[in-house]
Design a protein around this motif. Structure first.
Motif, PDB file in Angstrom:
ATOM      1  N   THR A   1      66.832  44.790  30.417  1.00 47.30           N
ATOM      2  CA  THR A   1      66.421  46.194  30.400  1.00 47.30           C
ATOM      3  C   THR A   1      66.715  46.819  29.046  1.00 47.30           C
ATOM      4  OG1 THR A   1      66.834  46.337  32.779  1.00 47.30           O
ATOM      5  CG2 THR A   1      66.618  48.409  31.595  1.00 47.30           C
ATOM      6  N   ASP A   2      67.845  46.449  28.437  1.00 51.68           N
ATOM      7  CA  ASP A   2      68.181  46.974  27.121  1.00 51.68           C
ATOM      8  C   ASP A   2      67.158  46.513  26.083  1.00 51.68           C
ATOM      9  OD1 ASP A   2      69.701  48.539  25.419  1.00 51.68           O
ATOM     10  OD2 ASP A   2      71.231  47.006  25.075  1.00 51.68           O
ATOM     11  N   VAL A   3      66.804  45.245  26.113  1.00 50.82           N
ATOM     12  CA  VAL A   3      65.790  44.734  25.187  1.00 50.82           C
ATOM     13  C   VAL A   3      64.463  45.449  25.418  1.00 50.82           C
ATOM     14  CG1 VAL A   3      64.418  42.688  24.582  1.00 50.82           C
ATOM     15  CG2 VAL A   3      66.902  42.500  24.833  1.00 50.82           C
ATOM     16  N   ASN A   4      64.106  45.634  26.680  1.00 50.29           N
ATOM     17  CA  ASN A   4      62.879  46.344  27.033  1.00 50.29           C
ATOM     18  C   ASN A   4      62.918  47.785  26.502  1.00 50.29           C
ATOM     19  OD1 ASN A   4      60.352  46.696  28.287  1.00 50.29           O
ATOM     20  ND2 ASN A   4      61.320  47.509  30.121  1.00 50.29           N
ATOM     21  N   ASN A   5      64.054  48.467  26.708  1.00 49.93           N
ATOM     22  CA  ASN A   5      64.189  49.838  26.203  1.00 49.93           C
ATOM     23  C   ASN A   5      64.053  49.900  24.696  1.00 49.93           C
ATOM     24  OD1 ASN A   5      66.704  50.591  28.655  1.00 49.93           O
ATOM     25  ND2 ASN A   5      64.598  51.287  28.641  1.00 49.93           N
ATOM     26  N   LEU A   6      64.693  48.975  24.013  1.00 51.11           N
ATOM     27  CA  LEU A   6      64.618  48.978  22.548  1.00 51.11           C
ATOM     28  C   LEU A   6      63.195  48.701  22.071  1.00 51.11           C
ATOM     29  CD1 LEU A   6      67.982  47.168  21.777  1.00 51.11           C
ATOM     30  CD2 LEU A   6      67.444  49.592  21.409  1.00 51.11           C
ATOM     31  N   SER A   7      62.493  47.839  22.775  1.00 50.16           N
ATOM     32  CA  SER A   7      61.099  47.564  22.411  1.00 50.16           C
ATOM     33  C   SER A   7      60.232  48.804  22.610  1.00 50.16           C
ATOM     34  CB  SER A   7      60.538  46.414  23.257  1.00 50.16           C
ATOM     35  OG  SER A   7      61.259  45.244  23.013  1.00 50.16           O
ATOM     36  N   TRP A   8      60.366  49.442  23.768  1.00 47.73           N
ATOM     37  CA  TRP A   8      59.575  50.648  24.043  1.00 47.73           C
ATOM     38  C   TRP A   8      59.990  51.802  23.131  1.00 47.73           C
ATOM     39  CZ3 TRP A   8      55.087  51.092  26.153  1.00 47.73           C
ATOM     40  CH2 TRP A   8      54.647  50.123  27.050  1.00 47.73           C
ATOM     41  N   LEU A   9      61.276  51.866  22.785  1.00 50.39           N
ATOM     42  CA  LEU A   9      61.742  52.885  21.853  1.00 50.39           C
ATOM     43  C   LEU A   9      61.076  52.685  20.485  1.00 50.39           C
ATOM     44  CD1 LEU A   9      63.589  55.253  21.076  1.00 50.39           C
ATOM     45  CD2 LEU A   9      65.409  53.584  20.681  1.00 50.39           C
ATOM     46  N   SER A  10      60.999  51.447  20.053  1.00 52.55           N
ATOM     47  CA  SER A  10      60.316  51.149  18.790  1.00 52.55           C
ATOM     48  C   SER A  10      58.852  51.568  18.856  1.00 52.55           C
ATOM     49  CB  SER A  10      60.405  49.654  18.466  1.00 52.55           C
ATOM     50  OG  SER A  10      61.735  49.276  18.291  1.00 52.55           O
ATOM     51  N   TYR A  11      58.208  51.218  19.957  1.00 53.38           N
ATOM     52  CA  TYR A  11      56.802  51.576  20.115  1.00 53.38           C
ATOM     53  C   TYR A  11      56.630  53.096  20.148  1.00 53.38           C
ATOM     54  CZ  TYR A  11      52.104  51.926  22.052  1.00 53.38           C
ATOM     55  OH  TYR A  11      50.799  52.244  22.262  1.00 53.38           O
ATOM     56  N   GLY A  12      57.495  53.779  20.885  1.00 53.95           N
ATOM     57  CA  GLY A  12      57.431  55.237  20.951  1.00 53.95           C
ATOM     58  C   GLY A  12      57.631  55.882  19.599  1.00 53.95           C
ATOM     59  N   THR A  13      58.540  55.306  18.808  1.00 53.76           N
ATOM     60  CA  THR A  13      58.785  55.819  17.463  1.00 53.76           C
ATOM     61  C   THR A  13      57.559  55.616  16.580  1.00 53.76           C
ATOM     62  OG1 THR A  13      61.140  55.349  17.698  1.00 53.76           O
ATOM     63  CG2 THR A  13      60.317  55.659  15.467  1.00 53.76           C
ATOM     64  N   LEU A  14      56.983  54.422  16.669  1.00 55.35           N
ATOM     65  CA  LEU A  14      55.781  54.144  15.873  1.00 55.35           C
ATOM     66  C   LEU A  14      54.631  55.066  16.257  1.00 55.35           C
ATOM     67  CD1 LEU A  14      55.815  50.249  15.941  1.00 55.35           C
ATOM     68  CD2 LEU A  14      56.348  51.726  14.004  1.00 55.35           C
ATOM     69  N   LYS A  15      54.535  55.357  17.534  1.00 52.15           N
ATOM     70  CA  LYS A  15      53.437  56.176  18.034  1.00 52.15           C
ATOM     71  C   LYS A  15      53.738  57.673  17.916  1.00 52.15           C
ATOM     72  CE  LYS A  15      50.306  56.175  21.843  1.00 52.15           C
ATOM     73  NZ  LYS A  15      50.134  56.249  23.230  1.00 52.15           N
ATOM     74  N   GLY A  16      55.010  58.016  17.751  1.00 57.52           N
ATOM     75  CA  GLY A  16      55.390  59.422  17.694  1.00 57.52           C
ATOM     76  C   GLY A  16      55.364  60.086  19.061  1.00 57.52           C
ATOM     77  N   ASP A  17      55.568  59.307  20.119  1.00 57.44           N
ATOM     78  CA  ASP A  17      55.508  59.796  21.496  1.00 57.44           C
ATOM     79  C   ASP A  17      56.927  60.131  21.967  1.00 57.44           C
ATOM     80  OD1 ASP A  17      55.498  59.971  24.327  1.00 57.44           O
ATOM     81  OD2 ASP A  17      53.691  58.733  24.425  1.00 57.44           O
ATOM     82  N   TRP A  18      57.231  61.443  22.021  1.00 58.46           N
ATOM     83  CA  TRP A  18      58.592  61.872  22.357  1.00 58.46           C
ATOM     84  C   TRP A  18      58.991  61.537  23.783  1.00 58.46           C
ATOM     85  CZ3 TRP A  18      62.325  62.673  19.152  1.00 58.46           C
ATOM     86  CH2 TRP A  18      62.009  62.923  17.821  1.00 58.46           C
TER      87      TRP A  18
END
Length: 167
Positions: free
Chosen positions: A50-67
């Protein structure tokens, strides 16, 4: 605010609320580990994945600018990391490198190879201005530097299973 904007806001709020609720279910495991001072039947792998998944989605959210993605996954990553730290604290099989103050169980060549591969892919992604290549390779660089620090702090002992020849 138009109807689509309201619906998007409500859906975003629901996603955050339900996902944070899901992440907080680990709090009962955290409480159990702290009270019992052991891990018992608490599983490590769900925290890690879950932590790896969160970090991956966090990276994607950051790249996309999706708060919405950024907030929920930053909180999720912090919670999962906390669960992992508490688990490791109470786990009877602690990290052998630190416990034995020896890096004999770590591969120096793998550490160097990982650092070089991760750094080269990160630079390649940087050169192409492609965050999908850069970002996933940053953890490899970070973990390589942590292992190099461990090699510095706990140098490998020479093989003592031999005797010096007398001349």
């Amino acid at each position: 605010m138009e109807a689509g904007g309201v619906a998007d806001s409500l859906l975003s709020g629901a996603c955050v609320l339900f996902t944070l609720g899901m992440f907080s279910t680990g709090l009962s495991d955290l409480r159990h580990m702290r009270i019992a001072r052991r891990v018992d039947n608490v599983q490590f792998l769900p925290f890690l994945t879950t932590d790896v998944n969160n970090l991956s989605w966090l990276s994607y959210g950051t790249l996309k600018g999706d708060w919405t993605l950024i907030v929920v996954n930053a909180v999720g990553a912090m919670l999962q990391s906390l669960y992992i730290l508490v688990y490791l604290h109470y786990c009877p099989r602690k990290a052998k490198v630190i416990q034995t103050k020896s890096t004999q169980r770590l591969s120096f060549s793998l550490t160097i190879a990982t650092l070089l591969a991760s750094a080269s892919w990160t630079l390649y992604g940087f050169r192409l201005r492609d965050p999908y290549i850069m970002v996933p390779n940053l953890p490899g660089i970070l973990t390589s530097f942590i292992r190099l620090w461990l090699f510095w702090k706990y140098p490998q002992a020479q093989d003592r299973n031999y005797q010096l020849l007398q001349t």
